[in-house]
Design a protein around this motif. Sequence first.
Motif, PDB file in Angstrom:
ATOM      1  N   ARG A   1       1.064  -1.454  -0.109  1.00  0.00           N
ATOM      2  CA  ARG A   1      -0.232   0.405  -0.196  1.00  0.00           C
ATOM      3  C   ARG A   1       1.018   1.053   0.031  1.00  0.00           C
ATOM      4  O   ARG A   1       0.699   1.687  -0.687  1.00  0.00           O
ATOM      5  N   VAL A   2       2.478   1.113   0.415  1.00  0.00           N
ATOM      6  CA  VAL A   2       3.076   2.541   0.586  1.00  0.00           C
ATOM      7  C   VAL A   2       4.021   2.225  -0.453  1.00  0.00           C
ATOM      8  O   VAL A   2       3.130   3.536  -1.721  1.00  0.00           O
TER       9      VAL A   2
ATOM     10  N   SER B   1      10.667   4.018   3.822  1.00  0.00           N
ATOM     11  CA  SER B   1      10.556   3.782   5.209  1.00  0.00           C
ATOM     12  C   SER B   1       9.308   2.736   5.591  1.00  0.00           C
ATOM     13  O   SER B   1       8.355   3.993   5.482  1.00  0.00           O
ATOM     14  N   LYS B   2       9.649   2.468   6.517  1.00  0.00           N
ATOM     15  CA  LYS B   2       8.697   1.916   7.208  1.00  0.00           C
ATOM     16  C   LYS B   2       8.166   2.360   8.371  1.00  0.00           C
ATOM     17  O   LYS B   2       9.052   1.086   9.122  1.00  0.00           O
TER      18      LYS B   2
ATOM     19  N   ILE C   1       8.599   7.780  -0.183  1.00  0.00           N
ATOM     20  CA  ILE C   1       8.203   6.712  -0.092  1.00  0.00           C
ATOM     21  C   ILE C   1       8.080   6.270   1.117  1.00  0.00           C
ATOM     22  O   ILE C   1       8.774   5.932   1.607  1.00  0.00           O
ATOM     23  N   ALA C   2       7.059   6.743   2.526  1.00  0.00           N
ATOM     24  CA  ALA C   2       7.450   6.115   4.023  1.00  0.00           C
ATOM     25  C   ALA C   2       5.857   6.256   4.100  1.00  0.00           C
ATOM     26  O   ALA C   2       4.389   6.450   3.970  1.00  0.00           O
ATOM     27  N   SER C   3       5.219   5.384   5.431  1.00  0.00           N
ATOM     28  CA  SER C   3       4.676   5.190   6.619  1.00  0.00           C
ATOM     29  C   SER C   3       5.236   5.364   7.643  1.00  0.00           C
ATOM     30  O   SER C   3       6.755   5.032   8.093  1.00  0.00           O
ATOM     31  N   ASP C   4       4.287   6.389   8.471  1.00  0.00           N
ATOM     32  CA  ASP C   4       5.402   6.871   9.727  1.00  0.00           C
ATOM     33  C   ASP C   4       3.593   7.414  11.011  1.00  0.00           C
ATOM     34  O   ASP C   4       2.659   6.783  10.912  1.00  0.00           O
ATOM     35  N   TRP C   5       4.113   6.992  12.389  1.00  0.00           N
ATOM     36  CA  TRP C   5       3.365   7.427  13.171  1.00  0.00           C
ATOM     37  C   TRP C   5       3.501   8.816  13.080  1.00  0.00           C
ATOM     38  O   TRP C   5       4.658   9.281  13.895  1.00  0.00           O
ATOM     39  N   LEU C   6       2.190  10.049  13.375  1.00  0.00           N
ATOM     40  CA  LEU C   6       2.613  10.945  13.492  1.00  0.00           C
ATOM     41  C   LEU C   6       1.376  11.495  14.474  1.00  0.00           C
ATOM     42  O   LEU C   6      -0.073  10.325  14.874  1.00  0.00           O
TER      43      LEU C   6
ATOM     44  N   PHE D   1       3.437   8.995   3.268  1.00  0.00           N
ATOM     45  CA  PHE D   1       3.366   9.893   2.285  1.00  0.00           C
ATOM     46  C   PHE D   1       4.057   9.814   1.172  1.00  0.00           C
ATOM     47  O   PHE D   1       5.013   8.568   1.476  1.00  0.00           O
ATOM     48  N   ARG D   2       4.562  10.265   0.001  1.00  0.00           N
ATOM     49  CA  ARG D   2       4.993  10.535  -1.109  1.00  0.00           C
ATOM     50  C   ARG D   2       5.118  11.584  -1.604  1.00  0.00           C
ATOM     51  O   ARG D   2       4.426  12.366  -1.511  1.00  0.00           O
TER      52      ARG D   2
END
Length: 262
Positions: free
Chosen positions: A37-38, A120-121, A148-153, A256-257
Motif C-alpha cells: 500500500r505504501v 521507510s516503514k 515513500i513511507a509510512s510513519d506514526w504521526l 506519504f509520498r
Amino acid sequence: MNDAADHAHYDDISIAFLAHLWGEGFMSPGGPDEVSRVVGDLDLTGKRVLDIGCGAGGPTVTLVARHDAGTVVGIDVEEPGRAAAQALVERYGLGDRIEVRLVDPGPFPFDVEAFDVVFSKDSIIHIPDKRALAAEAYRVLRPGGWFIASDWLISHDAEPSAEMADYLRKEDLDFGMASPATYRAALQRAGFVDVELVNRNPWYLEVAQGELERLSGPERTTFEELTTAEEISNQIETWTAMLLVLQTGEHCPHHFRARKPG
C-alpha cells in the motif's frame, strides 16, 4: 540528522515478540500488504531503493520479492535488527540484491543521487528532525525519484494531550512524533513536489483493537513465553493507552509520498 536513541530499543526478544505479532521480519503492523500500500502504483522494477530503518528486514525483502526492486540497501542504527534482517535476506536467497548496513545516526552514508526510491516503514519516528530527514532523502534521490513511507504521526504541533503523554511514557521508545503539517512543510522545504499524505488512523484503529485482543486473549501465554508475563502485562497497558489516542484521532499513522523534480 540524529536518531533520538542513545540505547538499543529492540533486542532479540522484542524482535521475536513483534515477529509473532506482525509477521516474520516485521516490527510494525500490516506485513507485506502494508508495504504494497505504501508502494502503491509506483513501479519498482529494476530500481535502486534505500530502506531507512530496515529493522528485521521484512519490508526490505518484500520490496524485492513482491515488487521486483533491482537492489535494496537497508540501513539501521541497531545491530539486533540488522542481524535479523541479514538472516532473513539469506533465508530468502536475496543476498545478491539486498545489502543490509549498520549505520551511525546522522547524514546517510551515500553519494548524491544514489537511489531511485527512498522508502521507510514506520521507523523515521525515531528521527526527530524532519527537515534534516527530508533534505537527506532529497540529496540521495535521483531527479524524478520518489520518497515513500509510512510513519506514526500526531495530529497537531501543540503539546500532547494528557492521554497522548501517558501513551508515550508507556511506549518508552523516544518517539519523535510530528504532525502532518510538519511533514508536508519539511518535504516542500527540501524541494519535493507532488507531496501527498494519507491518514491511516481508521485502518490502524481497527487493527490495534485486534492486536490487543490477541495480547490479552488465548495467545497471551505464547506471547509470555516469548518475553515474560510482566512484559506482556506492560504491553497490554500500552496498547490500551494507545487505543484511547487512536480513538480521538490524535495518534494518526500516515502514508506519504513526494517526488524530486527532474
